[in-house]
Motif scaffolding. Structure first.
Motif, PDB file in Angstrom:
ATOM      1  N   GLY A 152     -85.049 -34.101  -9.527  1.00 10.93           N
ATOM      2  CA  GLY A 152     -84.038 -32.950 -10.231  1.00 10.93           C
ATOM      3  C   GLY A 152     -84.546 -31.992  -9.431  1.00 10.93           C
ATOM      4  O   GLY A 152     -83.444 -30.782  -9.086  1.00 10.93           O
ATOM      5  N   ASP A 153     -85.751 -31.462  -9.347  1.00 10.89           N
ATOM      6  CA  ASP A 153     -85.929 -30.115  -8.695  1.00 10.89           C
ATOM      7  C   ASP A 153     -85.713 -30.040  -7.251  1.00 10.89           C
ATOM      8  O   ASP A 153     -85.072 -28.981  -6.771  1.00 10.89           O
ATOM      9  N   LEU A 154     -85.719 -31.283  -6.386  1.00  9.84           N
ATOM     10  CA  LEU A 154     -85.237 -31.229  -5.231  1.00  9.84           C
ATOM     11  C   LEU A 154     -83.786 -30.936  -5.076  1.00  9.84           C
ATOM     12  O   LEU A 154     -83.285 -30.139  -4.209  1.00  9.84           O
ATOM     13  N   VAL A 155     -82.954 -31.589  -5.904  1.00  9.09           N
ATOM     14  CA  VAL A 155     -81.760 -31.451  -6.101  1.00  9.09           C
ATOM     15  C   VAL A 155     -81.165 -29.821  -6.408  1.00  9.09           C
ATOM     16  O   VAL A 155     -80.394 -29.025  -5.803  1.00  9.09           O
ATOM     17  N   SER A 156     -81.992 -29.170  -7.425  1.00 10.85           N
ATOM     18  CA  SER A 156     -81.715 -27.868  -7.379  1.00 10.85           C
ATOM     19  C   SER A 156     -82.112 -26.927  -6.284  1.00 10.85           C
ATOM     20  O   SER A 156     -81.419 -26.153  -6.288  1.00 10.85           O
ATOM     21  N   ASP A 157     -83.082 -27.232  -5.842  1.00  8.31           N
ATOM     22  CA  ASP A 157     -83.454 -26.289  -4.714  1.00  8.31           C
ATOM     23  C   ASP A 157     -82.663 -26.409  -3.624  1.00  8.31           C
ATOM     24  O   ASP A 157     -82.275 -25.379  -3.101  1.00  8.31           O
ATOM     25  N   THR A 158     -81.959 -27.617  -3.312  1.00  4.22           N
ATOM     26  CA  THR A 158     -80.917 -27.638  -2.317  1.00  4.22           C
ATOM     27  C   THR A 158     -79.600 -27.111  -2.580  1.00  4.22           C
ATOM     28  O   THR A 158     -78.981 -26.278  -1.799  1.00  4.22           O
ATOM     29  N   LEU A 159     -79.249 -27.036  -3.799  1.00  2.00           N
ATOM     30  CA  LEU A 159     -77.995 -26.504  -4.407  1.00  2.00           C
ATOM     31  C   LEU A 159     -78.461 -24.789  -4.126  1.00  2.00           C
ATOM     32  O   LEU A 159     -77.216 -24.144  -3.899  1.00  2.00           O
TER      33      LEU A 159
END
Length: 425
Positions: free
Chosen positions: A276-283
């Motif tokens: 989830g953190d990886l998705v947030s960072d990418t967005l």
């Protein structure tokens, strides 16, 4: 240079019309018997005629029965050796039957019995040999077909196939030969596709490298020659040059990473990380670009996702590639949605990440090839603008495969494209 296989026109003619073998055999046998009876026994014409009558009936019946036997049984034999053995047995029976039948029908003096028996044996031998030649011609016809088809394939006709019926060894070789020819044809098609991909790689990479290099050269020459003196313009030129250099560096990095994936030498340092953190960072990384194009970026992460074992930088690269690709094809005012959920069944548990856009979607003919290296669809999602080198999805596939996951692409029912991947959980 391919050497041509010598052709036997007589054998080919007989194999195309096996009844010729029977006809020639009967005529030859009757002619030999008539000549020998007239020359050695000096038999009357009436006796020779009577003998010819009965011999004609005997030979026709023998050969017709032999033909039926071959077509109904021997041709379906699972073994060529068994076929030949049974043929020899039938030939022996033909010899004995013809000699016995003629001996019962003809009434010559005892002085002529020995000569008559010899003539009848010779007749029966010719008839038996005729049947043997017929079977041999039928068997070797399959071998000649194999030779001709192999010659055609050697000359470049990879669509050539043999048509051999039956279950014996020759038929098995023919079936295996056809499978080999099919594999050769597929390999040739793959080579052609690889050659076309190599040509496309040279053309596309040259274009993608030349475009920013041309821009950089023009702006550097303008700055060097003092054509541009306005401070704001100079600053803008430097920013553009920097952006183009970053684009060139990205292309080179993509090529290098793809080469590592193909060679199996890509380093994967696995660790547990919050997807989830990886998705947030990418967005967050793409928010500015999305805002410039008036595209809404949304993320939906399941609360029970937890930690996932993965190589964090590489999976981040996968998500970034998918989001970047989606933004490129989403029109102004559109939406790109990234979702991450956990899915479990009786066999396994996995994490599924999808990136959906509201663009035109994939052309149906492109769906099966979107993950190929350097492939660019010619329809709705083609890179007509020249952005990117067609490597993003190919790299994503390689990274996901290295994680023992799977990746796919599809069109959403409501429109737009969906690209997703899964990782073992």
């Amino acid at each position: 240079m391919v050497n041509s296989i010598p052709q036997n026109k007589y054998a080919d003619a007989l194999s195309r019309a096996p009844w010729r073998i029977f006809a020639l055999g009967i005529v030859a046998a009757l002619a030999v018997v008539a000549i020998l009876m007239a020359a050695l026994m000096r038999a009357p014409v009436q006796e020779i005629t009577t003998l010819m009558y009965w011999l004609s009936i005997s030979s026709l019946v023998s050969l017709v029965l032999g033909y039926i036997l071959y077509r109904r049984g021997l041709a379906r034999s699972p073994s060529l050796s068994l076929t030949l053995v049974l043929t020899y047995g039938w030939a022996g029976l033909l010899t004995l039957a013809n000699v016995w039948l003629m001996s019962e029908q003809m009434f010559f003096s005892k002085d002529h019995d020995l000569i008559l028996s010899g003539i009848l044996l010779l007749f029966a031998a010719i008839i038996a040999t005729t049947f043997g030649i017929f079977v041999a011609a039928s068997v070797t016809d399959g071998l000649r077909q194999l030779a001709r088809t192999a010659q055609q394939i050697a000359e470049g006709n990879l669509q050539a196939r043999v048509s051999i019926s039956g279950r014996d060894e020759v038929a098995m070789v023919g079936s295996t030969f056809n499978e080999m020819a099919t594999q050769l044809q597929q390999a040739a098609q793959e080579r052609e596709e690889l050659e076309q991909m190599r040509k496309d790689l040279i053309a596309w990479t040259s274009h993608d490298l030349r475009t920013p290099l041309t821009s950089i050269r023009a702006m550097i020459e303008a700055l060097h020659d003092g054509v541009v003196e306005d401070p704001n313009t100079v600053t803008r030129y430097y920013k553009t040059i920097r952006s183009d250099i970053i684009a060139l560096n990205d292309i080179i990095d993509d090529l290098f990473e793809l080469a590592q994936l193909d060679a199996g030498g890509l380093s994967m340092q696995m660790a547990d990380h919050a997807l989830g953190d990886l998705v947030s960072d990418t967005l967050e990384m793409f928010q500015a670009l999305a805002k410039d194009h008036d595209v809404t970026l949304r993320g939906e992460v399941a609360p029970d996702l937890g930690l996932v074992r993965m190589c964090t930088p590489k999976i981040g690269r996968v998500i970034a590639n998918l989001v970047s690709n989606a933004l490129r094809y989403t029109p102004d005012g559109g939406t790109v949605t990234v979702t991450a959920v956990r899915q479990a069944n009786e066999l396994a548990s996995e994490v599924i990440v999808t990136v959906q856009d509201s663009g035109p979607g994939f052309a149906p003919e492109d769906l099966a090839r979107v993950f190929e290296q350097f492939y660019r669809g010619e329809q709705a999602r083609s890179r007509a603008d020249g952005s990117g080198a067609g490597l993003g999805l190919a790299i994503a596939r390689g990274i996901v495969a290295a994680h023992d996951g799977r990746i796919w692409a599809e069109n959403a029912p409501e429109g737009g494209a969906i690209v997703g991947f899964s990782l073992p959980y």
